[in-house]
Design a protein around this motif. Sequence first.
Motif, PDB file in Angstrom:
ATOM      1  N   PHE A   1      -4.949 -13.482 -11.403  1.00  0.00           N
ATOM      2  CA  PHE A   1      -5.176 -12.036 -11.278  1.00  0.00           C
ATOM      3  C   PHE A   1      -6.477 -11.810 -10.524  1.00  0.00           C
ATOM      4  O   PHE A   1      -7.563 -11.988 -11.052  1.00  0.00           O
ATOM      5  CB  PHE A   1      -5.227 -11.403 -12.672  1.00  0.00           C
ATOM      6  CG  PHE A   1      -5.166  -9.904 -12.663  1.00  0.00           C
ATOM      7  CD1 PHE A   1      -4.075  -9.232 -12.135  1.00  0.00           C
ATOM      8  CD2 PHE A   1      -6.195  -9.155 -13.208  1.00  0.00           C
ATOM      9  CE1 PHE A   1      -4.003  -7.855 -12.138  1.00  0.00           C
ATOM     10  CE2 PHE A   1      -6.143  -7.776 -13.224  1.00  0.00           C
ATOM     11  CZ  PHE A   1      -5.045  -7.129 -12.689  1.00  0.00           C
ATOM     12  N   VAL A   2      -6.357 -11.448  -9.263  1.00  0.00           N
ATOM     13  CA  VAL A   2      -7.516 -11.270  -8.380  1.00  0.00           C
ATOM     14  C   VAL A   2      -7.476  -9.857  -7.800  1.00  0.00           C
ATOM     15  O   VAL A   2      -6.431  -9.203  -7.819  1.00  0.00           O
ATOM     16  CB  VAL A   2      -7.501 -12.325  -7.245  1.00  0.00           C
ATOM     17  CG1 VAL A   2      -7.621 -13.732  -7.801  1.00  0.00           C
ATOM     18  CG2 VAL A   2      -6.252 -12.189  -6.381  1.00  0.00           C
ATOM     19  N   PRO A   3      -8.594  -9.368  -7.277  1.00  0.00           N
ATOM     20  CA  PRO A   3      -8.573  -8.040  -6.651  1.00  0.00           C
ATOM     21  C   PRO A   3      -7.520  -7.966  -5.541  1.00  0.00           C
ATOM     22  O   PRO A   3      -7.276  -8.949  -4.834  1.00  0.00           O
ATOM     23  CB  PRO A   3      -9.990  -7.891  -6.077  1.00  0.00           C
ATOM     24  CG  PRO A   3     -10.831  -8.744  -6.979  1.00  0.00           C
ATOM     25  CD  PRO A   3      -9.953  -9.930  -7.303  1.00  0.00           C
ATOM     26  N   GLY A   4      -6.884  -6.802  -5.425  1.00  0.00           N
ATOM     27  CA  GLY A   4      -5.865  -6.613  -4.403  1.00  0.00           C
ATOM     28  C   GLY A   4      -4.952  -5.460  -4.741  1.00  0.00           C
ATOM     29  O   GLY A   4      -5.173  -4.719  -5.697  1.00  0.00           O
ATOM     30  N   THR A   5      -3.898  -5.322  -3.957  1.00  0.00           N
ATOM     31  CA  THR A   5      -2.885  -4.298  -4.178  1.00  0.00           C
ATOM     32  C   THR A   5      -1.669  -4.968  -4.801  1.00  0.00           C
ATOM     33  O   THR A   5      -1.147  -5.951  -4.273  1.00  0.00           O
ATOM     34  CB  THR A   5      -2.502  -3.598  -2.855  1.00  0.00           C
ATOM     35  OG1 THR A   5      -3.697  -3.025  -2.293  1.00  0.00           O
ATOM     36  CG2 THR A   5      -1.483  -2.498  -3.078  1.00  0.00           C
ATOM     37  N   TYR A   6      -1.225  -4.405  -5.924  1.00  0.00           N
ATOM     38  CA  TYR A   6      -0.126  -4.978  -6.712  1.00  0.00           C
ATOM     39  C   TYR A   6       1.036  -4.001  -6.790  1.00  0.00           C
ATOM     40  O   TYR A   6       0.860  -2.788  -6.642  1.00  0.00           O
ATOM     41  CB  TYR A   6      -0.595  -5.286  -8.131  1.00  0.00           C
ATOM     42  CG  TYR A   6      -1.495  -6.488  -8.226  1.00  0.00           C
ATOM     43  CD1 TYR A   6      -1.019  -7.715  -8.672  1.00  0.00           C
ATOM     44  CD2 TYR A   6      -2.845  -6.398  -7.880  1.00  0.00           C
ATOM     45  CE1 TYR A   6      -1.853  -8.821  -8.763  1.00  0.00           C
ATOM     46  CE2 TYR A   6      -3.687  -7.492  -7.965  1.00  0.00           C
ATOM     47  CZ  TYR A   6      -3.179  -8.699  -8.405  1.00  0.00           C
ATOM     48  OH  TYR A   6      -4.005  -9.788  -8.496  1.00  0.00           O
ATOM     49  N   LYS A   7       2.208  -4.568  -7.074  1.00  0.00           N
ATOM     50  CA  LYS A   7       3.410  -3.761  -7.282  1.00  0.00           C
ATOM     51  C   LYS A   7       4.171  -4.339  -8.464  1.00  0.00           C
ATOM     52  O   LYS A   7       4.409  -5.548  -8.523  1.00  0.00           O
ATOM     53  CB  LYS A   7       4.287  -3.782  -6.023  1.00  0.00           C
ATOM     54  CG  LYS A   7       5.640  -3.114  -6.204  1.00  0.00           C
ATOM     55  CD  LYS A   7       6.419  -2.982  -4.901  1.00  0.00           C
ATOM     56  CE  LYS A   7       6.709  -4.302  -4.248  1.00  0.00           C
ATOM     57  NZ  LYS A   7       7.540  -4.170  -3.037  1.00  0.00           N
ATOM     58  N   MET A   8       4.514  -3.472  -9.401  1.00  0.00           N
ATOM     59  CA  MET A   8       5.410  -3.865 -10.493  1.00  0.00           C
ATOM     60  C   MET A   8       6.744  -3.171 -10.250  1.00  0.00           C
ATOM     61  O   MET A   8       6.796  -1.948 -10.081  1.00  0.00           O
ATOM     62  CB  MET A   8       4.843  -3.471 -11.859  1.00  0.00           C
ATOM     63  CG  MET A   8       3.599  -4.253 -12.223  1.00  0.00           C
ATOM     64  SD  MET A   8       3.016  -3.901 -13.889  1.00  0.00           S
ATOM     65  CE  MET A   8       4.050  -5.014 -14.817  1.00  0.00           C
ATOM     66  N   LYS A   9       7.799  -3.970 -10.208  1.00  0.00           N
ATOM     67  CA  LYS A   9       9.149  -3.436  -9.986  1.00  0.00           C
ATOM     68  C   LYS A   9       9.939  -3.594 -11.279  1.00  0.00           C
ATOM     69  O   LYS A   9      10.041  -4.694 -11.826  1.00  0.00           O
ATOM     70  CB  LYS A   9       9.840  -4.174  -8.844  1.00  0.00           C
ATOM     71  CG  LYS A   9      11.224  -3.627  -8.533  1.00  0.00           C
ATOM     72  CD  LYS A   9      11.830  -4.325  -7.334  1.00  0.00           C
ATOM     73  CE  LYS A   9      13.208  -3.775  -7.021  1.00  0.00           C
ATOM     74  NZ  LYS A   9      13.780  -4.405  -5.826  1.00  0.00           N
ATOM     75  N   PHE A  10      10.486  -2.492 -11.760  1.00  0.00           N
ATOM     76  CA  PHE A  10      11.243  -2.452 -12.993  1.00  0.00           C
ATOM     77  C   PHE A  10      12.721  -2.220 -12.669  1.00  0.00           C
ATOM     78  O   PHE A  10      13.066  -1.239 -12.011  1.00  0.00           O
ATOM     79  CB  PHE A  10      10.732  -1.325 -13.895  1.00  0.00           C
ATOM     80  CG  PHE A  10       9.265  -1.439 -14.216  1.00  0.00           C
ATOM     81  CD1 PHE A  10       8.834  -2.187 -15.296  1.00  0.00           C
ATOM     82  CD2 PHE A  10       8.317  -0.782 -13.435  1.00  0.00           C
ATOM     83  CE1 PHE A  10       7.481  -2.283 -15.608  1.00  0.00           C
ATOM     84  CE2 PHE A  10       6.967  -0.881 -13.727  1.00  0.00           C
ATOM     85  CZ  PHE A  10       6.548  -1.638 -14.817  1.00  0.00           C
ATOM     86  N   ALA A  11      13.593  -3.103 -13.114  1.00  0.00           N
ATOM     87  CA  ALA A  11      15.034  -3.017 -12.837  1.00  0.00           C
ATOM     88  C   ALA A  11      15.684  -2.056 -13.839  1.00  0.00           C
ATOM     89  O   ALA A  11      16.317  -2.468 -14.800  1.00  0.00           O
ATOM     90  CB  ALA A  11      15.664  -4.397 -12.907  1.00  0.00           C
ATOM     91  N   THR A  12      15.528  -0.773 -13.570  1.00  0.00           N
ATOM     92  CA  THR A  12      15.985   0.242 -14.522  1.00  0.00           C
ATOM     93  C   THR A  12      17.495   0.464 -14.505  1.00  0.00           C
ATOM     94  O   THR A  12      18.080   0.804 -15.532  1.00  0.00           O
ATOM     95  CB  THR A  12      15.264   1.574 -14.261  1.00  0.00           C
ATOM     96  OG1 THR A  12      15.440   1.925 -12.884  1.00  0.00           O
ATOM     97  CG2 THR A  12      13.789   1.449 -14.571  1.00  0.00           C
ATOM     98  N   ASP A  13      18.144   0.269 -13.360  1.00  0.00           N
ATOM     99  CA  ASP A  13      19.589   0.498 -13.289  1.00  0.00           C
ATOM    100  C   ASP A  13      20.344  -0.439 -14.235  1.00  0.00           C
ATOM    101  O   ASP A  13      21.216  -0.001 -14.982  1.00  0.00           O
ATOM    102  CB  ASP A  13      20.085   0.319 -11.856  1.00  0.00           C
ATOM    103  CG  ASP A  13      21.434   0.990 -11.626  1.00  0.00           C
ATOM    104  OD1 ASP A  13      21.673   2.074 -12.212  1.00  0.00           O
ATOM    105  OD2 ASP A  13      22.235   0.438 -10.856  1.00  0.00           O
ATOM    106  N   GLU A  14      19.969  -1.712 -14.230  1.00  0.00           N
ATOM    107  CA  GLU A  14      20.612  -2.686 -15.117  1.00  0.00           C
ATOM    108  C   GLU A  14      20.366  -2.329 -16.581  1.00  0.00           C
ATOM    109  O   GLU A  14      21.244  -2.485 -17.431  1.00  0.00           O
ATOM    110  CB  GLU A  14      20.111  -4.111 -14.844  1.00  0.00           C
ATOM    111  CG  GLU A  14      20.568  -4.678 -13.515  1.00  0.00           C
ATOM    112  CD  GLU A  14      19.650  -4.303 -12.347  1.00  0.00           C
ATOM    113  OE1 GLU A  14      18.717  -3.480 -12.528  1.00  0.00           O
ATOM    114  OE2 GLU A  14      19.882  -4.819 -11.249  1.00  0.00           O
ATOM    115  N   TYR A  15      19.160  -1.841 -16.878  1.00  0.00           N
ATOM    116  CA  TYR A  15      18.836  -1.452 -18.251  1.00  0.00           C
ATOM    117  C   TYR A  15      19.754  -0.321 -18.714  1.00  0.00           C
ATOM    118  O   TYR A  15      20.361  -0.406 -19.781  1.00  0.00           O
ATOM    119  CB  TYR A  15      17.367  -1.019 -18.353  1.00  0.00           C
ATOM    120  CG  TYR A  15      17.031  -0.398 -19.683  1.00  0.00           C
ATOM    121  CD1 TYR A  15      16.949  -1.178 -20.832  1.00  0.00           C
ATOM    122  CD2 TYR A  15      16.811   0.975 -19.798  1.00  0.00           C
ATOM    123  CE1 TYR A  15      16.646  -0.607 -22.062  1.00  0.00           C
ATOM    124  CE2 TYR A  15      16.507   1.548 -21.019  1.00  0.00           C
ATOM    125  CZ  TYR A  15      16.430   0.758 -22.145  1.00  0.00           C
ATOM    126  OH  TYR A  15      16.137   1.323 -23.365  1.00  0.00           O
TER     127      TYR A  15
END
Length: 181
Positions: free
Chosen positions: A124-138
């Motif tokens: 975990f270092v400084p930067g730009t992150y993206k979390m993708k959540f697979a909501t359709d399958e849920y």
Amino acid sequence: MRVIGPIPGRTVQQLGLLSASGIFICWKSTVTEHSSNLRGTFDSMITQRLQHIRDHLYRKDNSPACGMAQSPLTTHILNTAQGVPAAHVAVNVSRVEDKAWREIARGVTNSDGRCPGLLTSETFVPGTYKMKFATDEYWQSLKMASFYPYIEVVFNVSDASQKHHIALLLSPFSYSTYRGS
């Protein structure tokens, strides 16, 4: 230290220790009802509830139930349409490297809607992150239609020594996110 209470029909006092985590479950043993049968029933209910809370907070090996202390990046997804944690949601974590997204972690939310151990402090270092959540399958697993096939939350990390918690409040046709604690 947190004190969990009050327990209906009882006066909260700091008399009992649930675990070494600093969470105290306390009560005074005086029940407002006069019947000893009712008192036995209340005591049994309280004992069962305390056991449930302890089991929820701690695994058998006495480590935190959600692994939140180990990962500097955590998430919690709540299904606000049904008022429950969103279990079994696939989560991908990516970071911008050389001007392109690179996936660095994958996970699936547990029964509490959390995804423990996504990253270590070394990754975990400084930067730009993206979390993708697979909501359709849920939503499909719940036999419900959904407007969003997935949700991507993009955020900047300037100080990787801080904890970053991404909360996601989810319903089939809307969502809200914020940086929690």
